[in-house]
Design an enzyme around this catalytic site. Sequence first.
Site, PDB file in Angstrom:
ATOM      1  N   MET A  27       0.859  -1.196   0.000  1.00 56.48           N
ATOM      2  CA  MET A  27       0.000   0.000   0.000  1.00 56.48           C
ATOM      3  C   MET A  27       0.891   1.241   0.000  1.00 56.48           C
ATOM      4  O   MET A  27       0.443   2.338   0.354  1.00 56.48           O
ATOM      5  CB  MET A  27      -0.933  -0.016   1.211  1.00 56.48           C
ATOM      6  CG  MET A  27      -1.863  -1.224   1.187  1.00 56.48           C
ATOM      7  SD  MET A  27      -3.428  -0.969   2.025  1.00 56.48           S
ATOM      8  CE  MET A  27      -2.869  -0.650   3.682  1.00 56.48           C
ATOM      9  N   HIS A  34       9.253  -3.640   3.504  1.00 59.52           N
ATOM     10  CA  HIS A  34       8.822  -3.838   2.111  1.00 59.52           C
ATOM     11  C   HIS A  34      10.037  -4.118   1.223  1.00 59.52           C
ATOM     12  O   HIS A  34       9.993  -4.995   0.352  1.00 59.52           O
ATOM     13  CB  HIS A  34       8.166  -2.570   1.550  1.00 59.52           C
ATOM     14  CG  HIS A  34       6.887  -2.176   2.205  1.00 59.52           C
ATOM     15  ND1 HIS A  34       6.761  -1.025   2.942  1.00 59.52           N
ATOM     16  CD2 HIS A  34       5.669  -2.764   2.204  1.00 59.52           C
ATOM     17  CE1 HIS A  34       5.512  -0.904   3.364  1.00 59.52           C
ATOM     18  NE2 HIS A  34       4.830  -1.944   2.949  1.00 59.52           N
ATOM     19  N   GLY A 144       4.939 -10.224   4.228  1.00 62.08           N
ATOM     20  CA  GLY A 144       5.671 -10.224   5.491  1.00 62.08           C
ATOM     21  C   GLY A 144       4.955 -11.029   6.560  1.00 62.08           C
ATOM     22  O   GLY A 144       3.724 -11.071   6.609  1.00 62.08           O
ATOM     23  N   LYS A 146       4.849 -10.242   9.595  1.00 58.80           N
ATOM     24  CA  LYS A 146       4.246  -9.366  10.616  1.00 58.80           C
ATOM     25  C   LYS A 146       2.721  -9.443  10.537  1.00 58.80           C
ATOM     26  O   LYS A 146       2.041  -9.427  11.545  1.00 58.80           O
ATOM     27  CB  LYS A 146       4.695  -7.921  10.455  1.00 58.80           C
ATOM     28  CG  LYS A 146       4.207  -7.073  11.635  1.00 58.80           C
ATOM     29  CD  LYS A 146       4.483  -5.622  11.447  1.00 58.80           C
ATOM     30  CE  LYS A 146       3.586  -5.039  10.429  1.00 58.80           C
ATOM     31  NZ  LYS A 146       2.469  -4.246  10.908  1.00 58.80           N
ATOM     32  N   GLN A 150      -3.088 -12.211   7.882  1.00 53.29           N
ATOM     33  CA  GLN A 150      -3.201 -11.905   6.445  1.00 53.29           C
ATOM     34  C   GLN A 150      -2.502 -12.986   5.613  1.00 53.29           C
ATOM     35  O   GLN A 150      -3.033 -13.456   4.605  1.00 53.29           O
ATOM     36  CB  GLN A 150      -2.578 -10.534   6.166  1.00 53.29           C
ATOM     37  CG  GLN A 150      -2.332 -10.262   4.693  1.00 53.29           C
ATOM     38  CD  GLN A 150      -1.934  -8.825   4.432  1.00 53.29           C
ATOM     39  OE1 GLN A 150      -2.748  -7.928   4.507  1.00 53.29           O
ATOM     40  NE2 GLN A 150      -0.669  -8.600   4.106  1.00 53.29           N
ATOM     41  N   MET A 181       8.730  -2.994  11.756  1.00 57.80           N
ATOM     42  CA  MET A 181       8.508  -1.894  10.808  1.00 57.80           C
ATOM     43  C   MET A 181       7.081  -1.940  10.275  1.00 57.80           C
ATOM     44  O   MET A 181       6.553  -3.005   9.984  1.00 57.80           O
ATOM     45  CB  MET A 181       9.507  -1.982   9.669  1.00 57.80           C
ATOM     46  CG  MET A 181      10.882  -1.642  10.162  1.00 57.80           C
ATOM     47  SD  MET A 181      11.949  -1.126   8.843  1.00 57.80           S
ATOM     48  CE  MET A 181      13.447  -0.907   9.801  1.00 57.80           C
ATOM     49  N   SER A 183       4.186   0.972   8.109  1.00 59.42           N
ATOM     50  CA  SER A 183       3.927   2.339   7.637  1.00 59.42           C
ATOM     51  C   SER A 183       3.222   3.137   8.717  1.00 59.42           C
ATOM     52  O   SER A 183       3.369   4.351   8.807  1.00 59.42           O
ATOM     53  CB  SER A 183       3.085   2.303   6.363  1.00 59.42           C
ATOM     54  OG  SER A 183       3.730   1.515   5.398  1.00 59.42           O
TER      55      SER A 183
HETATM   56  O1  PAF Z   1      -0.075  -5.860   3.601  1.00 62.32           O
HETATM   57  C1  PAF Z   1      -0.491  -4.933   2.889  1.00 62.32           C
HETATM   58  O2  PAF Z   1       0.199  -3.922   2.673  1.00 62.32           O
HETATM   59  C2  PAF Z   1      -1.867  -5.019   2.261  1.00 62.32           C
HETATM   60  O3  PAF Z   1      -2.771  -5.617   3.121  1.00 62.32           O
HETATM   61  C3  PAF Z   1      -1.863  -5.717   0.884  1.00 62.32           C
HETATM   62  C4  PAF Z   1      -1.426  -7.164   1.003  1.00 62.32           C
HETATM   63  C5  PAF Z   1      -0.939  -4.970  -0.053  1.00 62.32           C
HETATM   64  C6  PAF Z   1      -3.280  -5.707   0.297  1.00 62.32           C
HETATM   65  O4  PAF Z   1      -3.759  -4.405   0.149  1.00 62.32           O
END
Ligand code: PAF
Length: 281
Positions: A27, A34, A144, A146, A150, A181, A183
């Site tokens: 994002m 990242h 990741g 973290k 997800q 880390m 955002s």
């Molecule tokens: O982990 C993220 O930054 C978001 O959830 C992703 C996987 C890019 C989906 O929008």
Amino acid sequence: MDILKTPKEMRAWRRAHPGSLGLTPTMGYLHDGHLALVRRSLAENEASAASIFVNPAQFGPNEDLDRYPRDEEGDLRALRELGVAAVYLPSVVDVYPEGYQTYVTVEGLSQGLEGASRPVHFRGVATVVTKLLNAVQPDRAYFGKKDAQQLRVIRRLVRDLDLPVEIVACDTVREADGLAMSSRNAYLSPEQRAAAVVLSQALHGAEERFRDGVWEAEALRTGVRAAVAAEPLAELDYVSVADSETLAEIEGEVQGTALLSMAVSFGPVRLIDNVTLGEGG
Ligand code: PAF
């Protein structure tokens, strides 16, 4: 580095670049976590792509969509310097055109932990990741650890929908004091930033207790609750010791491995972190 704005442009690029491709979905507002995913992708594939899309569907009505930090120029510079071949940068209407009404729901895994506090979150994540994979068509996609829940939701959706992609999980990258880390760390005031070390310290404390023979899940949860309670700026949302595959909460002793995860708020800023107990024996 090519910048592709629509699913159609992205797929045309992919047809013209048929070698092995790694994708790092993001994002934006890229940090070293990242960039570690991107570096791994660069090492494991002939070419690498990244996507930058702040996905409205994964934010609840009272969450931080409007103030989510952005730095498109800085992100593109960092990706170009690393040697990324393509960036998929769609707009909201490219991903969710007018009349949009199709969502991907991973049922059981999306419900507890983050899903309990953020009811639409994983539906939004599963939907956008499906769409990103469909547009970019990578061989591998990098996520990741973290975001532990997800990661499990995405692995499940890839298996359940027979998506032809390998999901690669990468270790959490931490600041010098242990803070994972994210955002969202950018939102912390200096006092909150100092207090935020409580997450990694509490997890580390639990890991040590586990290694010393405290295997009772509730005792481990209680230890984390006490550590967070000692930090006045921190408010615990949840602490969980769960089966590392199903994410079902463990009652009694941890057998094998378990995911210890937590969410903590510092004023309006909510941070998550986790460790796997019992990994490596
Ligand atoms: O982990 C993220 O930054 C978001 O959830 C992703 C996987 C890019 C989906 O929008």
